[in-house]
Design a protein around this motif. Structure first.
Motif, PDB file in Angstrom:
ATOM      1  N   GLY A 151       0.772  -1.239   0.000  1.00  0.00           N
ATOM      2  CA  GLY A 151       0.000   0.000   0.000  1.00  0.00           C
ATOM      3  C   GLY A 151       0.799   1.282   0.000  1.00  0.00           C
ATOM      4  N   LYS A 153       3.547   4.278  -1.466  1.00  0.00           N
ATOM      5  CA  LYS A 153       3.965   4.907  -2.723  1.00  0.00           C
ATOM      6  C   LYS A 153       5.454   4.599  -2.890  1.00  0.00           C
ATOM      7  CE  LYS A 153       2.641   8.938  -1.306  1.00  0.00           C
ATOM      8  NZ  LYS A 153       2.428  10.402  -1.243  1.00  0.00           N
ATOM      9  N   GLY A 189       0.641   0.781  -9.753  1.00  0.00           N
ATOM     10  CA  GLY A 189      -0.090   0.684  -8.503  1.00  0.00           C
ATOM     11  C   GLY A 189      -1.180  -0.366  -8.585  1.00  0.00           C
ATOM     12  N   SER A 194       0.443   1.293  -3.697  1.00  0.00           N
ATOM     13  CA  SER A 194      -0.678   2.185  -4.029  1.00  0.00           C
ATOM     14  C   SER A 194      -0.339   3.055  -5.231  1.00  0.00           C
ATOM     15  CB  SER A 194      -1.019   3.072  -2.825  1.00  0.00           C
ATOM     16  OG  SER A 194       0.073   3.928  -2.500  1.00  0.00           O
TER      17      SER A 194
END
Length: 339
Positions: A151, A153, A189, A194
């Motif tokens: 999850g 970045k 993602g 994410s």
């Protein structure tokens, strides 16, 4: 009759031009210029002196002018040498493998050794880094854990980067074996992250982390050494804190003083200088190889910068570092990561 003579003249001209082009393709270095292409990591103004030192070495060995081709994209650098538009390149192991797959005439010349002066420790390090003030978000029971990557970045360098994509991807895929992830899954993602960013260079990936665009970033030690310093801990050790120098050059000039912590450290085979033997003559190749591995080059402080020097460079000298010849098979461990 005039039409026939005109047609025959055109045929003769075409044949002459064809012969010339064929001769140029086979007779490499005919223009007395050797083109050398560089990855984005080594294309910055701060490394101009280092590039010129390498170029001067090649020019002296061959008696030919060296032209440097700077790039902003890994794929462009790789395609430049694959498509016979450059004789030489400095690229990571994965880039070399991709180039070799695209053109079998691409051959490794040499790699920088480790402090021992041999290939035994010819390696650098792939890092996963996180912001210092968010380190606890990536720990389980006080220890860094890859489980915490779900999850987030995430910033890679380029999918053609050895230490900025292939190595960390292999590690992450292996850790999440139950998810049956692929490299393609990590490029976007959804399946794990994410959001996925690509810095385009190791410097760019590091800045993605430091400016808050990414929660975790992959990049290597050697490409950022000129811009950062150890603030706490030991070099290349998980848990060590690095700080961006106050006088750091672009692109780090926008994040001076910022700190990051190493979450993971993985050794990687050193990057090679490579040649395209389709456009570089055997004579020039042999001269370049001989020069690369010479004591003169090993002692050239413009190429192997003394460890205590304030000057930045591509390679540092802490003990007996030098260049050593390698064969294609030396890169098989990197090939196996993508199989």
């Amino acid at each position: 009759m005039k039409k026939i003579m005109g047609f025959m003249l055109l045929v003769v001209v075409a044949l002459v031009l064809s012969a010339c082009n064929s001769g140029n393709a086979q007779e490499s270095g005919g223009d007395d210029v050797i083109d050398m292409v560089w990855y984005p990591n080594e294309s910055g103004n701060d490394l101009k002196g280092a590039r010129e030192a390498i170029g001067s070495m090649v020019a002296e060995a061959t008696g030919k002018e060296v032209e440097h081709h700077l790039t902003t994209d890994y794929a462009i650098a790789i395609e430049t040498i694959v498509n016979n538009n450059a004789e030489l390149a400095f690229m990571g192991a994965q880039g070399y493998i991709e180039a070799k797959n695209g053109n079998d005439a691409i051959e490794p010349i040499a790699v920088p050794t480790g402090p021992s002066g041999t290939l035994d420790d010819a390696m650098y390090h792939s890092w996963l880094a996180v912001p210092v003030d968010q380190q606890d978000n990536f720990k389980v029971d006080g220890e860094f854990s890859l489980d915490t990557l779900e999850g987030v970045k995430f910033s890679f360098v380029s999918n053609s980067s050895t230490s900025g994509f292939v190595v960390p991807s292999s590690t992450i895929i292996g850790h999440f074996a139950d998810k049956e992830l692929t490299e393609e899954d990590l490029m976007e993602g959804g399946p794990l992250f994410s959001q996925v960013l690509f810095g385009g260079s190791h410097q760019g990936s590091a800045v993605n982390l430091l400016n808050g665009s990414a929660d975790v970033a992959a990049f290597c030690d050697t490409c950022v050494n000129n811009y950062v310093e150890v603030a706490e801990g030991e070099e290349n050790t998980a848990g060590t804190v690095y700080r961006v120098k106050d006088d750091a050059a672009e692109p780090f000039n926008t994040v001076t003083g910022k700190e990051f912590m190493l979450m993971s450290v993985t050794p990687v085979l050193n990057a090679p200088f490579v040649a395209n033997t389709e456009v570089l003559s055997e004579e020039d190749l042999n001269k370049i190889k001989e020069t690369f591995v010479s004591d003169e080059v090993a002692n050239n402080e413009g190429i192997f910068v003394p460890e205590d020097s304030e000057e930045g460079g591509l390679f540092s000298k802490s003990a007996d570092e030098r260049f050593a010849e390698v064969e294609d098979a030396w890169f098989d461990p990197i090939r196996e990561l993508s199989n």
